[in-house]
Design an enzyme around this catalytic site. Sequence first.
Site, PDB file in Angstrom:
ATOM      1  N   ARG A  76     117.833  57.780 102.836  1.00  0.00           N
ATOM      2  CA  ARG A  76     119.102  58.280 102.287  1.00  0.00           C
ATOM      3  C   ARG A  76     120.096  57.151 102.020  1.00  0.00           C
ATOM      4  O   ARG A  76     120.924  57.268 101.111  1.00  0.00           O
ATOM      5  CB  ARG A  76     119.706  59.303 103.248  1.00  0.00           C
ATOM      6  CG  ARG A  76     118.975  60.631 103.154  1.00  0.00           C
ATOM      7  CD  ARG A  76     119.472  61.621 104.174  1.00  0.00           C
ATOM      8  NE  ARG A  76     119.073  62.979 103.806  1.00  0.00           N
ATOM      9  CZ  ARG A  76     119.090  64.002 104.637  1.00  0.00           C
ATOM     10  NH1 ARG A  76     119.503  63.845 105.880  1.00  0.00           N
ATOM     11  NH2 ARG A  76     118.714  65.206 104.227  1.00  0.00           N
ATOM     12  N   LYS A 107     109.631  77.515 110.113  1.00  0.00           N
ATOM     13  CA  LYS A 107     110.178  78.873 110.192  1.00  0.00           C
ATOM     14  C   LYS A 107     110.103  79.612 108.877  1.00  0.00           C
ATOM     15  O   LYS A 107     110.671  79.193 107.882  1.00  0.00           O
ATOM     16  CB  LYS A 107     111.638  78.820 110.646  1.00  0.00           C
ATOM     17  CG  LYS A 107     111.775  78.800 112.159  1.00  0.00           C
ATOM     18  CD  LYS A 107     113.200  78.600 112.580  1.00  0.00           C
ATOM     19  CE  LYS A 107     113.948  79.904 112.808  1.00  0.00           C
ATOM     20  NZ  LYS A 107     115.374  79.641 113.116  1.00  0.00           N
ATOM     21  N   GLY A 164     113.591  67.230 104.360  1.00  0.00           N
ATOM     22  CA  GLY A 164     113.625  65.998 105.142  1.00  0.00           C
ATOM     23  C   GLY A 164     112.280  65.681 105.762  1.00  0.00           C
ATOM     24  O   GLY A 164     111.814  64.533 105.702  1.00  0.00           O
ATOM     25  N   GLY A 187     117.871  71.520 102.412  1.00  0.00           N
ATOM     26  CA  GLY A 187     118.632  72.780 102.366  1.00  0.00           C
ATOM     27  C   GLY A 187     119.304  72.981 101.026  1.00  0.00           C
ATOM     28  O   GLY A 187     119.280  74.076 100.455  1.00  0.00           O
TER      29      GLY A 187
HETATM   30  P1  ADP Z   1     111.272  70.308 105.682  1.00  0.00           P
HETATM   31  O1  ADP Z   1     112.207  69.479 106.528  1.00  0.00           O
HETATM   32  O2  ADP Z   1     110.391  69.476 104.815  1.00  0.00           O
HETATM   33  O3  ADP Z   1     112.015  71.387 104.932  1.00  0.00           O
HETATM   34  P2  ADP Z   1     110.675  72.066 107.866  1.00  0.00           P
HETATM   35  O4  ADP Z   1     111.863  71.533 108.582  1.00  0.00           O
HETATM   36  O5  ADP Z   1     110.732  73.446 107.373  1.00  0.00           O
HETATM   37  O6  ADP Z   1     110.285  71.073 106.678  1.00  0.00           O
HETATM   38  O7  ADP Z   1     109.405  71.996 108.822  1.00  0.00           O
HETATM   39  C1  ADP Z   1     108.928  70.797 109.348  1.00  0.00           C
HETATM   40  C2  ADP Z   1     108.223  70.999 110.648  1.00  0.00           C
HETATM   41  O8  ADP Z   1     107.258  72.016 110.589  1.00  0.00           O
HETATM   42  C3  ADP Z   1     107.497  69.753 111.059  1.00  0.00           C
HETATM   43  O9  ADP Z   1     108.158  69.148 112.141  1.00  0.00           O
HETATM   44  C4  ADP Z   1     106.094  70.243 111.428  1.00  0.00           C
HETATM   45  O10 ADP Z   1     105.616  69.689 112.636  1.00  0.00           O
HETATM   46  C5  ADP Z   1     106.303  71.723 111.567  1.00  0.00           C
HETATM   47  N1  ADP Z   1     105.055  72.476 111.376  1.00  0.00           N
HETATM   48  C6  ADP Z   1     104.196  72.421 110.340  1.00  0.00           C
HETATM   49  N2  ADP Z   1     103.129  73.200 110.558  1.00  0.00           N
HETATM   50  C7  ADP Z   1     103.296  73.761 111.768  1.00  0.00           C
HETATM   51  C8  ADP Z   1     102.503  74.647 112.580  1.00  0.00           C
HETATM   52  N3  ADP Z   1     101.346  75.115 112.160  1.00  0.00           N
HETATM   53  N4  ADP Z   1     102.996  75.004 113.786  1.00  0.00           N
HETATM   54  C9  ADP Z   1     104.181  74.524 114.225  1.00  0.00           C
HETATM   55  N5  ADP Z   1     104.968  73.684 113.511  1.00  0.00           N
HETATM   56  C10 ADP Z   1     104.523  73.305 112.301  1.00  0.00           C
HETATM   57 MG    MG Z   2     113.224  69.953 108.403  1.00  0.00          MG
END
Ligand code: ADP
Ligand code: MG
Length: 405
Positions: free
Chosen positions: A41, A209, A362, A386
């Site tokens: 960033r 989530k 992120g 977000g």
């Molecule tokens: P981003 O930041 O790219 O939007 P998120 O914050 O939604 O992504 O999710 C990232 C997290 O999701 C990572 O830390 C990863 O470890 C977790 N994750 C991915 N697959 C699984 C899984 N099967 N069970 C638990 N956590 C998971």
């Molecule tokens: Mg994230």
Amino acid sequence: MTSVPTLADLLNEGVAGRIVLVRSDLNVPLDDDGNITDPGRIIASAPTIKALAEAGAGVIVTAHLGRPKGEPDPKFSLAPVAVRLGEELGRNVQLAGDVVGTDALARAEGLTDGDVLLLENVRFDPRETSKDDAERAKFAAALADLTGMNGAFVSDGFGVVHRKQASVYDVAKLLPHYAGGLVAAEVDVLERLTTDTARPYAVVLGGSKVSDKLGVIEALAPKVDTLVIGGGMAFTFLAAQGLQVGSSLLQEDQIDVCKDLLERFGDVIHLPVDVVVADKFAADAEAKTVAAEEIPEGWMGLDIGPESVKRFAAVLSGAKTIFWNGPSGVFEFEKFAAGTKGVAEAIVQATASGAFSVVGGGDSAAAVRLLGLPEDGFSHISTGGGASLEYLEGKELPGLAVLSS
Ligand code: ADP
Ligand code: MG
């Protein structure tokens, strides 16, 4: 960006001798010793600041780091960021000891052409994120005052434009305002994902989530040709299909919503057919690959399996537009990184064959770097997770809306 004054307009007006306040997103991850682990960033924010300084402005940068509780906390000081930003700009960056206090004021008054001053973490002041409009307005006025008689505001913190916060939203009402280079570039990319999108259009979702991303699934499913779902969120969909998911991440209260989405958009949604399960959530967990229908009780799915990667890669190979948000597995643990890596490699390949690809989020951006994928293998890596999701959901982003007023 359509119909919003931009950095180029401000540079045309001339900035020499003026003080320009820039809101940047410098919220980088730090390790326990306060070292920056991913400067992405800062690197992305530097060009706008540099252009202003080179054109002779006195530049005041405001940004946040982490989530301090509305008061100064040395753990969240922007000190390491000031050093790294200085390296990136090739010029000295002063750090004010406060946000709009006596030190910031004195330093702002002492700025001469081309100087760069970084204010301390803007969230050290509780008014930055206050829900009370009057409180935020007062703080915004104090920020605006730092720019003296002929100031301007450049909004360049794309990662925060979905926040109605004083340094993002309210301050734009008090000063002539412009979209910075980063914000303009990010919005241009998002416009390409929402209007006249080249088809086939594939969206790859993952992460932890499902509830965070239901809005974007709801908004994008009718518009895309393929919606690939992996990561922790896939298990609520698998449960909605009646499968047992063991101890995998599951949001029971969202099962019905996922059922409904599968009924309406089943023809575009692709779910994993195999998963890598673990006996515990740990880097050294025991791991094995099973079919999605055969997740053993007590085991948790931490990655998509190789057959899923193959199928996802096959649908992605024909795509002309790809948006990826959310890792397919717990890529932070080596044993569960293959799914994310495989999907990311498929996107890189599609990009090499002419697809327009965007990484938002992120953790997804961090995965690209951590797994050693080429950053230039993607058309664009967004600095705002977000903010890009809310834009794609069709929500109005306060920090963008205020720039066109
Ligand atoms: P981003 O930041 O790219 O939007 P998120 O914050 O939604 O992504 O999710 C990232 C997290 O999701 C990572 O830390 C990863 O470890 C977790 N994750 C991915 N697959 C699984 C899984 N099967 N069970 C638990 N956590 C998971
Ligand atoms: Mg994230």
